[in-house]
Enzyme design. Sequence first.
Site, PDB file in Angstrom:
ATOM      1  N   PRO A 321       0.820  -1.210   0.000  1.00 11.92           N
ATOM      2  CA  PRO A 321       0.000   0.000   0.000  1.00 11.92           C
ATOM      3  C   PRO A 321       0.853   1.259   0.000  1.00 11.92           C
ATOM      4  O   PRO A 321       1.835   1.353   0.731  1.00 11.92           O
ATOM      5  CB  PRO A 321      -0.771  -0.108   1.328  1.00 11.92           C
ATOM      6  CG  PRO A 321       0.141  -0.901   2.213  1.00 11.92           C
ATOM      7  CD  PRO A 321       0.868  -1.862   1.305  1.00 11.92           C
ATOM      8  N   ARG A 360      -3.198  15.626 -10.112  1.00 18.90           N
ATOM      9  CA  ARG A 360      -4.131  14.493 -10.197  1.00 18.90           C
ATOM     10  C   ARG A 360      -5.496  14.886 -10.771  1.00 18.90           C
ATOM     11  O   ARG A 360      -6.132  14.098 -11.460  1.00 18.90           O
ATOM     12  CB  ARG A 360      -4.290  13.822  -8.833  1.00 18.90           C
ATOM     13  CG  ARG A 360      -2.976  13.229  -8.305  1.00 18.90           C
ATOM     14  CD  ARG A 360      -3.165  12.284  -7.139  1.00 18.90           C
ATOM     15  NE  ARG A 360      -3.856  11.085  -7.549  1.00 18.90           N
ATOM     16  CZ  ARG A 360      -5.135  10.861  -7.417  1.00 18.90           C
ATOM     17  NH1 ARG A 360      -5.902  11.762  -6.834  1.00 18.90           N
ATOM     18  NH2 ARG A 360      -5.673   9.739  -7.842  1.00 18.90           N
ATOM     19  N   CYS A 391      -0.609  28.682 -16.318  1.00 19.69           N
ATOM     20  CA  CYS A 391      -1.119  29.285 -17.536  1.00 19.69           C
ATOM     21  C   CYS A 391      -1.917  28.315 -18.382  1.00 19.69           C
ATOM     22  O   CYS A 391      -1.599  28.111 -19.557  1.00 19.69           O
ATOM     23  CB  CYS A 391       0.035  29.850 -18.341  1.00 19.69           C
ATOM     24  SG  CYS A 391       0.867  31.103 -17.402  1.00 19.69           S
ATOM     25  N   TYR A 421       0.933  10.912  -4.095  1.00 27.43           N
ATOM     26  CA  TYR A 421       0.980  11.269  -5.514  1.00 27.43           C
ATOM     27  C   TYR A 421       0.732  12.756  -5.774  1.00 27.43           C
ATOM     28  O   TYR A 421       0.233  13.126  -6.828  1.00 27.43           O
ATOM     29  CB  TYR A 421       0.009  10.392  -6.332  1.00 27.43           C
ATOM     30  CG  TYR A 421       0.273   8.908  -6.152  1.00 27.43           C
ATOM     31  CD1 TYR A 421       1.450   8.338  -6.628  1.00 27.43           C
ATOM     32  CD2 TYR A 421      -0.626   8.082  -5.477  1.00 27.43           C
ATOM     33  CE1 TYR A 421       1.707   6.985  -6.448  1.00 27.43           C
ATOM     34  CE2 TYR A 421      -0.371   6.731  -5.291  1.00 27.43           C
ATOM     35  CZ  TYR A 421       0.794   6.193  -5.779  1.00 27.43           C
ATOM     36  OH  TYR A 421       1.059   4.865  -5.592  1.00 27.43           O
TER      37      TYR A 421
HETATM   38  N1  LLP Z   1       2.953  -1.664  -6.013  1.00 24.90           N
HETATM   39  C1  LLP Z   1       3.185  -1.422  -7.312  1.00 24.90           C
HETATM   40  C2  LLP Z   1       3.911  -2.405  -8.096  1.00 24.90           C
HETATM   41  C3  LLP Z   1       2.714  -0.249  -7.895  1.00 24.90           C
HETATM   42  O1  LLP Z   1       2.931  -0.017  -9.180  1.00 24.90           O
HETATM   43  C4  LLP Z   1       2.004   0.688  -7.110  1.00 24.90           C
HETATM   44  C5  LLP Z   1       1.496   1.931  -7.689  1.00 24.90           C
HETATM   45  C6  LLP Z   1       1.805   0.406  -5.749  1.00 24.90           C
HETATM   46  C7  LLP Z   1       2.291  -0.789  -5.235  1.00 24.90           C
HETATM   47  C8  LLP Z   1       1.094   1.349  -4.830  1.00 24.90           C
HETATM   48  O2  LLP Z   1      -0.206   1.596  -5.193  1.00 24.90           O
HETATM   49  P1  LLP Z   1      -1.181   2.403  -4.197  1.00 24.90           P
HETATM   50  O3  LLP Z   1      -1.399   1.550  -2.964  1.00 24.90           O
HETATM   51  O4  LLP Z   1      -0.503   3.662  -3.846  1.00 24.90           O
HETATM   52  O5  LLP Z   1      -2.413   2.608  -4.979  1.00 24.90           O
HETATM   53  N2  LLP Z   1      -0.119   8.335  -9.758  1.00 24.90           N
HETATM   54  C9  LLP Z   1      -1.351   7.590  -9.625  1.00 24.90           C
HETATM   55  C10 LLP Z   1      -1.130   6.251  -8.964  1.00 24.90           C
HETATM   56  C11 LLP Z   1      -0.117   5.411  -9.692  1.00 24.90           C
HETATM   57  C12 LLP Z   1       0.164   4.143  -8.961  1.00 24.90           C
HETATM   58  C13 LLP Z   1       1.346   3.465  -9.555  1.00 24.90           C
HETATM   59  N3  LLP Z   1       1.699   2.255  -8.894  1.00 24.90           N
HETATM   60  C14 LLP Z   1      -2.355   8.432  -8.847  1.00 24.90           C
HETATM   61  O6  LLP Z   1      -2.037   9.558  -8.493  1.00 24.90           O
HETATM   62  O7  LLP Z   1      -3.478   7.998  -8.621  1.00 24.90           O
END
Ligand code: LLP
Length: 463
Positions: A321, A360, A391, A421
């Site tokens: 997570p 985002r 801008c 993020y």
């Molecule tokens: N493990 C792997 C292999 C991942 O690629 C990711 C996220 C995570 C764990 C963690 O995921 P989380 O629990 O944070 O959802 N920039 C995007 C999210 C991209 C996530 C990329 N990988 C946003 O702002 O929503």
Amino acid sequence: MSRSAHPAGPRHGDVLPEGHYTPPPSDLNSLDPRVWAQTVERTAEGALSVGGMDVRRLAEEFGTPAYVMDENDFRARCRAWREAFGPDADVFYAGKAFLSRAVVRWLHEEGLNLDVCSGGELATALAAGMPPERIALHGNNKSMDEITRAVEAGVGRIVVDSFQDLARVAHVARRLGRRQPVQIRVTVGVEAHTHEFIATAHEDQKFGLALAGGQAAEAVRRVLGLESLELTGIHSHIGSQIFDMAGFEVSARRVVGLLTEVRDEHGVELPEIDLGGGLGIAYTSEDDPREPHEIAKALGDIVTRECEAAGLAVPRLSVEPGRAIVGPTAFTLYEVGTVKELEGLRTYVSVDGGMSDNIRTALYDAEYSVTLASRASEAEPMLSRVVGKHCESGDIVVRDAFLPADLAPGDLLAVPATGAYCRSMASNYNHALRPPVIAVRDGEARTIVRRETEEDLLRLDVG
Ligand code: LLP
């Protein structure tokens, strides 16, 4: 004209322009605890406080915009995840959500492991003293340099993502005389219910080796044939900001299916599975995320059930997570610069940041909430769009939200759930200076990532 007296501004109950707004809360001063960090409250004076610190003081001392992080909340969330998964599982915090040396130390102290996916994240983890055996390296196109640094450091896990990646990790490990533990990242063919850009387990995308068609099984064969690699398990990450556990259950079932095939073909029982991250958080009161103990139980049950059915020993489970730990722990504090009413439409509220500190909304159409943070107000709700100072018209922080109609330049706004993020995806667009991250705990605030300066920008410009 006084804003509260304006007759043309949309009011609760009016037919409103098309948008994503949720109806105004009955009390604009209320704070939904699902959306805000644990210690955030509105004090008797009406301003928000976090960790015992008044946001007006934070703004004075550290300036705006600033990300304000509740350290106790971060630590509490780490503990909740650790306790929910228990001693037979590992929780890897996904550093891409937000990483700094302070955060690495908190993770270390709270017993979490760390997932990194670049040389920069690896360097931060090592610089802050995370034991290498508690680090996992990810990435669909790791450079030889990144792989070398990870193997040299002795990271506990490298997750291989393609046949070339596998060959490169094997080559580096052989050259360094190491036997590197690896997991194979598979795509399980699940359509996760989330934005297309952050769904990762359907087949037509860049990550992992597909289970369907046998690429994943072929990768297992190759790794098992290599002296320099130790295959410890299978990894699946289906996407991000997911609320529905069904996708994880399908993923777990398919990963256990591969473990069964591996046992049948090679006589080897792989000891680990990693089901990735992706658990959603509440950005607005409409979102209803699962608690860590519910997630742990759902995943643990399905893995146990599937393994028992296949006659496999239950492997050690890990999860990754990122957002679910850091997302809710921080809010962004902005100062209002201009308030522009478009009659019959909405009011544009410009703040001193924008898409450079939170991309985002523009990128994923993400929804956020916002509240007036420097005081309470009994004024009428006013349909607002909180925009930045960049801008372009897509520079939106909160697309549709109700703010009190007496909002004025100089007021502070707080946008919750910006811990994940936002700083990690911040940019210097328009040569904006990326905001600091201020950690607050028990009545004390300190900078953990400082604000960028114009000297920082000019230092890189050597032309
Ligand atoms: N493990 C792997 C292999 C991942 O690629 C990711 C996220 C995570 C764990 C963690 O995921 P989380 O629990 O944070 O959802 N920039 C995007 C999210 C991209 C996530 C990329 N990988 C946003 O702002 O929503």
